[in-house]
Design a protein around this motif. Structure first.
Motif, PDB file in Angstrom:
ATOM      1  N   SER A 155      -3.771   9.918  -7.806  1.00 27.46           N
ATOM      2  CA  SER A 155      -2.244   9.839  -8.227  1.00 27.46           C
ATOM      3  C   SER A 155      -1.733   8.495  -7.711  1.00 27.46           C
ATOM      4  N   THR A 156      -0.892   7.760  -8.396  1.00 27.59           N
ATOM      5  CA  THR A 156      -0.126   6.492  -7.874  1.00 27.59           C
ATOM      6  C   THR A 156       1.311   6.701  -8.111  1.00 27.59           C
ATOM      7  N   ALA A 157       1.991   6.373  -6.893  1.00 28.50           N
ATOM      8  CA  ALA A 157       3.640   6.395  -7.142  1.00 28.50           C
ATOM      9  C   ALA A 157       4.151   5.294  -6.289  1.00 28.50           C
ATOM     10  N   THR A 158       5.533   4.949  -6.670  1.00 29.40           N
ATOM     11  CA  THR A 158       6.141   3.744  -5.949  1.00 29.40           C
ATOM     12  C   THR A 158       7.334   4.258  -5.429  1.00 29.40           C
ATOM     13  N   ALA A 159       7.765   4.034  -4.312  1.00 32.44           N
ATOM     14  CA  ALA A 159       9.048   4.475  -3.626  1.00 32.44           C
ATOM     15  C   ALA A 159       9.557   2.974  -2.908  1.00 32.44           C
ATOM     16  N   ARG A 160      10.847   2.912  -2.821  1.00 33.70           N
ATOM     17  CA  ARG A 160      11.375   1.710  -2.226  1.00 33.70           C
ATOM     18  C   ARG A 160      11.519   2.099  -0.759  1.00 33.70           C
ATOM     19  N   SER A 166       8.029   3.972   5.866  1.00 26.64           N
ATOM     20  CA  SER A 166       6.934   3.603   5.470  1.00 26.64           C
ATOM     21  C   SER A 166       5.888   4.254   6.560  1.00 26.64           C
ATOM     22  N   ASP A 200      -3.398   5.646   0.670  1.00 26.95           N
ATOM     23  CA  ASP A 200      -3.013   4.457   0.461  1.00 26.95           C
ATOM     24  C   ASP A 200      -1.467   4.223   0.383  1.00 26.95           C
ATOM     25  N   VAL A 201      -0.937   3.759   1.681  1.00 22.80           N
ATOM     26  CA  VAL A 201       0.327   3.338   1.653  1.00 22.80           C
ATOM     27  C   VAL A 201       0.476   2.012   2.098  1.00 22.80           C
ATOM     28  N   PRO A 203       2.776  -2.288   1.311  1.00 27.00           N
ATOM     29  CA  PRO A 203       4.080  -2.819   0.481  1.00 27.00           C
ATOM     30  C   PRO A 203       3.374  -3.701  -0.477  1.00 27.00           C
ATOM     31  N   LEU A 204       3.985  -3.634  -1.693  1.00 27.77           N
ATOM     32  CA  LEU A 204       3.693  -4.551  -2.950  1.00 27.77           C
ATOM     33  C   LEU A 204       4.394  -6.185  -2.549  1.00 27.77           C
ATOM     34  N   GLN A 206       6.313  -9.461  -3.311  1.00 27.26           N
ATOM     35  CA  GLN A 206       7.642  -9.625  -3.954  1.00 27.26           C
ATOM     36  C   GLN A 206       7.226 -10.150  -5.408  1.00 27.26           C
TER      37      GLN A 206
END
Length: 211
Positions: A155-160, A166, A200-201, A203-204, A206
């Motif tokens: 699974s992959t998810a994205t949060a801000r 984090s 895996d956590v 930051p992406l 910019q």
């Protein structure tokens, strides 16, 4: 704070304390591990338990002389050790000591050689992990036991998040993983197989100047 939130916070604090004691690999250990075959050997010992030079050679398609050489190199840096109460004079068993390790060594990263060794180790570890993931997906397409498919997660998810948020998230995830490892590390019995647990956590980058 609710009772559930307090329990999660306590678990996260225990996880942080536990992993503060992880072994940080020094430059010598990183250089010893910075070889594709040695990373694979280290991975097999981590995931499948004690092995001999012969069993590793068979699994890896190498000669036992080659695997024996690499085992000794890893042992010199205490990355692995001889398994107690196993083997004979002709057959030595090797194991990975229990406990976490960290590649994040500021002293090693301060030198070109240390950065190069760290990059090789990390690249090989991630390559092996991705190969295992793709192999599992292909087995699933080809008919892996449905009972195992029901018990897996890709699974992959994205949060801000902020850096602190984090950190708290990673600690909560690690607490769950630590509990499973402690409870089932040495489990044996029918239908028991090694299960790799990935988390895996990060930051992406910019995008287009957006934050």
């Amino acid at each position: 704070m609710t009772e559930n939130e307090e329990q999660q916070a306590d678990a996260a604090a225990r996880s942080e304390q536990r992993h503060n004691a992880d072994r940080v690999l020094d430059s010598g250990a990183l250089r010893a591990l910075a070889h594709p075959l040695r990373v694979r050997i280290y991975d097999i010992l981590s995931q499948y338990g004690p092995q001999t030079a012969s069993s590793l050679a068979e699994r890896l398609g190498e000669s036992s002389g080659s695997t024996s050489y690499h085992l000794r190199a890893l042992a010199k840096q205490d990355l692995i050790r001889e398994a107690p109460d196993r083997g004979t004079g002709r057959e030595r068993w090797w194991e990975r000591p229990v406990g976490g390790v960290s590649f994040a060594n500021p002293d090693a990263m301060a030198t070109p050689a240390g950065r190069a060794a760290t990059q090789v180790v990390m690249n090989e570890f991630l390559r092996n992990r991705n190969d295992q993931l793709l192999e599992f997906v292909n087995r699933g397409i080809g008919g892996e036991d449905e009972s195992w498919q029901d018990g897996t997660l890709i699974s992959t998810a994205t949060a801000r998040l902020t850096p602190e948020q984090s950190k708290q998230l990673t600690l909560r995830i690690m607490a769950v993983i630590d509990e499973a490892v402690d409870n089932y590390r040495n489990q044996t019995g029918e239908n028991v197989r090694p299960v790799t647990i990935r988390a895996d956590v990060f930051p992406l980058p910019q995008l287009g100047g957006q934050s």
